[in-house]
Design an enzyme around this catalytic site. Structure first.
Site, PDB file in Angstrom:
ATOM      1  N   GLU A  41       0.832  -1.201   0.000  1.00  0.00           N
ATOM      2  CA  GLU A  41       0.000   0.000   0.000  1.00  0.00           C
ATOM      3  C   GLU A  41       0.867   1.252   0.000  1.00  0.00           C
ATOM      4  OE1 GLU A  41      -3.553  -2.033   2.701  1.00  0.00           O
ATOM      5  OE2 GLU A  41      -2.150  -0.619   3.597  1.00  0.00           O
TER       6      GLU A  41
ATOM      7  N   GLU B 218     -10.908  -3.198  -2.987  1.00  0.00           N
ATOM      8  CA  GLU B 218     -10.376  -4.499  -2.574  1.00  0.00           C
ATOM      9  C   GLU B 218     -10.927  -4.837  -1.204  1.00  0.00           C
ATOM     10  OE1 GLU B 218      -6.158  -5.560  -0.742  1.00  0.00           O
ATOM     11  OE2 GLU B 218      -6.064  -5.434  -2.926  1.00  0.00           O
TER      12      GLU B 218
END
Length: 654
Positions: free
Chosen positions: A392, A586
Site C-alpha cells: 500500500e 479491494e
C-alpha cells in the site's frame, strides 16, 4: 475654594499630575518577576479547565447520540443520508419522505400530488401484519424506497443534493456498522416510522432484493493464495491450483489476482530474475480463460505460505543491511522495519551501485519483457505496483512486530540517516534549521491521540513547525509515487497500472487524524490530504484501489478509537472521482455474510450519485484459499457476482 491634598499638599490643580505608570515591555518586563496569582485565581483557573473538559465530554456524548439516531434512520428507515450528515440533511430527508419538496437552497413547499406507491417490493419473507397505520402519507413515502424498489423509483421518491454534505469540524460522521449489534425491539416509536414488520426489520440488512439489471458491468477478481509459489520460484501444487480455478470459473468471476514477489524473483543475485513458477501459473490460468491482475510486491510478508515459506526481501538486500541498516525505515527509538526499503534511498546508490528507484524499474522492466506476449493477448488485464508497506501507499507506521495494536496512532518513520538528511535540507531551505527534527511529543505506537502533545486538540500538529514537518513527511510520499510511477508507465508501455491506498479509519473522527498523519496522509479536519496524492496519480493515469473493511466493529470499539471506515471511504472515493480517477475496491476481509455483500454493492454502484459513478473492478484479497472451503455460502457469492455484472438476481437470505 481650594481643596487640600489628603497629605496636606497644595491644590493639585496648581501642580502637574504625576505621569501614569506604564507596564514595562521587552527585556525590562523579563527582568521584573511576575507576582504569582493569588490562590483564588488559581482555583478559578482550575475550575475553568475542569469545565472545559466537562464540556468536551458532553459534546462527545451529544455527537454519539446524534450519530446513532442518524444511523438508525439510514438503516431502518432507508434514508439515503450522506456519510457526513447534519440536522439539515435529516430535516430535508424527512420533509421529502412526507411529500414535501426541498430545494438545495432550503426552499421548502408542499408538493400538490402525493408520491404514488411503486409496484410492491419483492421481499424474501412477507412483512409482519403488525404495521403502524398512524401516518399514512409518511408510510407511503417510506414504502416508495423500501428494499427491493428499482433504482429509478428510489431516485424519484427521495433525492439528496451534494451541497447538503458539510465537511466542517462539527459535522457528524455516520457509521452504520457501529449499531449493527444493537437491539431495536423496544424502540416502538422508531419502528412505527418505517412501517415495516418486526421480522422484516430485523432481517433487512441480510436480504437482497434490489434490481441490478442493466447496471454497469463491474469485473470481479479473486486472489490466489500466497504460498502457491515457493522461495525457489516453483509452482508448488499445480492440481490444487486447477481445482481452485475450476471453482472460481463456476462462480463466473472474471479473473484472479496473483502476487509476484520481489523477494522470490530476484532472491539471490542482483538483476538475476527467475520467473519460471509464475510462467507455469499463468499458463494454467490461461487454460481456464480467466484474466490476471498482477501485483508487483516490493515488500516482505510476515506470513508463511505453503511449505513454511516466509516471504522476505531478497537475500542480497539483507546482506547489504547487515552493514547499512539505514536502508530500512526507522522509528524514533532507532528500531528498523525490514518489511520494505526506506524512501530515503530512492536516489541513493546504496544497493550494489543502484538506487532504490533503479531497482524497482529493473524489476518492472524484466517482468514486462518476460510476459509481454500475455499482456498483448489480454490475459494480464492490469498491473498493481507496490509502493510501501503491505503493498500500500503508506509508511509502515503501525507494525505489529514492533508491538503496535489497534487502535494505536503509530509512529513517524523518518529516522534513518537518509530521511534525516532530506529533512535537514528542507529545514535549511525554509530558513529554520532547528526544525530539522522529528516531533518529540508524538507518543508511541499504542498511544491515543489525546494523550500526546502533538496530536491532541490544539496540539503541535497545527503549529508552524507541525505544518512544516507534516508537509515534508507527506511530500516524501508524493515524491516517491511520482518517481516510481514515471518509470512504471515507461516500463509497461500503456498497460493499466493500479495503486492501492490504505484505509486508516481509526481516529478519523478527531481533529488531527493522528493515524493518517503517521502513515503519510496529511489529512486533518482542516485540510484535504488525499487530493495532492490523487493529482499525482491522475498525472500518470493510474487506477486507484481502495481497501474496504466490513462491518466488524462494535459501538464501543468505534467510540474508543473514534473510527469511521465509512466516512473515510466516502471522502477518498469522492475525492478520487473529483480528480477523474478510475476507482476500484479491494476487500480486506472475507465476505461471508449478506450484509457485507450489500454494503459492497452500495459502494460499487452508488444509487443516488447524479454522475453515475461506479467501480472499475472489485477484488477479493483473502489470506487463505477460503473459496475452496465448502462451508462458505457459494449461492450468496454467485448472486453477488451477478449483481456486480448487472445481471438478473434472485432473492436469498443468510
Amino acid at each position: 475654594m481650594a481643596t487640600k491634598h489628603p497629605h496636606g499638599d497644595a491644590d493639585p490643580s496648581t501642580s502637574p499630575p504625576p505621569p501614569p505608570s506604564r507596564r514595562p515591555r521587552g527585556f525590562a518586563s523579563a527582568s521584573t518577576p511576575a507576582a504569582p496569582p493569588p490562590p483564588g485565581r488559581r482555583r478559578g483557573e482550575r475550575e475553568r479547565e475542569r469545565e472545559k473538559e466537562r464540556t468536551k465530554l458532553r459534546e462527545r456524548q451529544r455527537r454519539a447520540i446524534t450519530s446513532r439516531m442518524l444511523a438508525g434512520l439510514r438503516q431502518h428507515g432507508n434514508f439515503p443520508l450522506p456519510a457526513r450528515a447534519d440536522m439539515n440533511d435529516v430535516l430535508a430527508a424527512l420533509a421529502r419522505a412526507a411529500g414535501w419538496t426541498v430545494h438545495p437552497d432550503g426552499t421548502t413547499f408542499l408538493s400538490s400530488p402525493q408520491p404514488s406507491l411503486p409496484p410492491p417490493a419483492q421481499f424474501v419473507r412477507a412483512p409482519s401484519p403488525a404495521t403502524s397505520l398512524e401516518t399514512p402519507v409518511f408510510t407511503n413515502s417510506l414504502n416508495s424506497y423500501a428494499i427491493g424498489t428499482p433504482i429509478d423509483s428510489q431516485a424519484s421518491a427521495l433525492q439528496t443534493d451534494d451541497s447538503l454534505s458539510p465537511s466542517s469540524l462539527d459535522s457528524v460522521v455516520v457509521a452504520e456498522q457501529s449499531i449493527k449489534n444493537e437491539s431495536y425491539g423496544n424502540s416502538s416509536s422508531a419502528n412505527s416510522l418505517n412501517c415495516m414488520g418486526s421480522d422484516q426489520l430485523l432481517r433487512a440488512s441480510a436480504v437482497w432484493a434490489g434490481d441490478f439489471t442493466k447496471t454497469p458491468y463491474i469485473p470481479v477478481y479473486a486472489s490466489l493464495s500466497m504460498g502457491i509459489i515457493n522461495c525457489y520460484c516453483q509452482l508448488v501444487d499445480p492440481e490444487a491450483v486447477r481445482a481452485e480455478l475450476r471453482h472460481l470459473k463456476s462462480l463466473n468471476v472474471d479473473g484472479v489476482v496473483v502476487d509476484c514477489w520481489w523477494g522470490i524473483v530476484e532472491a539471490w543475485t542482483p538483476q538475476k530474475y527467475e520467473w519460471s513458477g509464475y510462467r507455469d501459473l499463468f499458463g494454467i490460468i490461461k487454460e481456464f480463460k480467466l484474466k490476471v491482475q498482477v501485483v508487483l510486491s516490493f515488500h516482505g510478508s510476515g506470513e508463511c505460505g505453503s511449505g513454511g515459506v516466509l516471504i522476505a526481501l531478497p537475500r542480497w538486500v539483507i546482506e547489504i543491511a547487515q552493514e547499512n541498516q539505514d536502508i530500512f525505515f526507522t522509528d524514533r527509538e532507532g528500531r528498523r522495519n525490514t518489511e520494505c526499503l526506506s524512501w530515503g534511498i530512492d536516489k541513493e546508490r546504496v544497493l550494489r551501485g543502484r538506487t532504490g528507484i533503479e531497482v524497482y524499474f529493473d524489476f518492472m522492466r524484466s517482468f514486462h519483457m518476460e510476459f509481454r506476449s500475455l499482456s498483448e493477448e489480454g490475459l494480464i488485464s492490469a498491473i498493481e505496483v507496490g509502493l510501501g508497506a503491505s503493498g500500500e501507499l503508506r509508511y509502515p507506521s503501525c507494525p505489529e512486530k514492533m508491538g503496535w495494536r489497534y487502535p494505536g496512532i503509530g509512529e513517524f518513520q523518518c529516522y534513518d540517516r537518509y530521511m534525516q538528511k532530506n529533512l535537514r535540507q528542507s529545514a535549511l531551505t525554509r530558513g529554520h534549521l532547528f526544525w530539522a527534527r522529528g516531533p518529540d511529543n508524538a507518543g508511541y505506537y499504542n498511544s491515543r491521540s489525546h494523550e500526546t502533545g502533538f496530536f491532541c486538540d490544539g496540539g503541535d500538529y497545527d503549529s508552524y513547525y507541525g505544518r512544516f514537518f507534516l508537509n515534508w513527511y507527506s511530500g516524501i510520499l508524493i515524491d516517491h509515487v511520482d518517481q516510481v510511477l514515471s518509470l512504471a508507465t515507461l516500463a509497461f508501455d500503456g498497460a493499466a497500472i493500479v495503486v492501492k491506498i490504505p484505509s486508516i479509519y481509526w481516529w478519523y473522527r478527531t481533529a488531527s487524524h493522528a493515524a493518517e498523519l503517521t502513515a503519510g496522509f496529511y489529512n486533518p479536519t482542516n485540510r484535504d490530504g488525499y487530493s495532492p496524492v490523487f493529482r499525482m496519480l491522475k498525472k500518470h493515469s493510474i487506477i486507484l484501489k481502495v481497501v474496504c473493511y466490513g462491518p466488524e466493529f462494535t459501538v464501543q470499539e468505534n467510540d474508543e478509537a473514534f473510527a469511521d471506515p465509512e466516512g473515510l471511504t466516502w471522502q477518498v472515493m469522492n475525492a478520487a472521482w473529483d480528480h477523474g480517477l478510475s476507482v476500484s475496491v479491494e476487500s480486506a476481509l472475507p465476505c461471508l455474510d449478506v450484509d457485507m455483500y450489500s454494503r459492497i454493492l452500495d459502494t460499487a454502484k452508488p444509487r443516488n450519485d447524479p454522475d453515475r459513478h461506479h467501480l472499475s473492478f472489485f477484488a477479493y484479497r483473502q489470506r487463505t484459499p477460503f473459496l475452496l472451503q465448502r462451508d462458505v455460502c457459494f449461492s450468496e457469492l454467485e448472486t453477488f457476482v451477478k449483481c456486480m455484472h448487472g445481471e438478473a438476481t434472485q432473492n436469498f437470505v443468510d
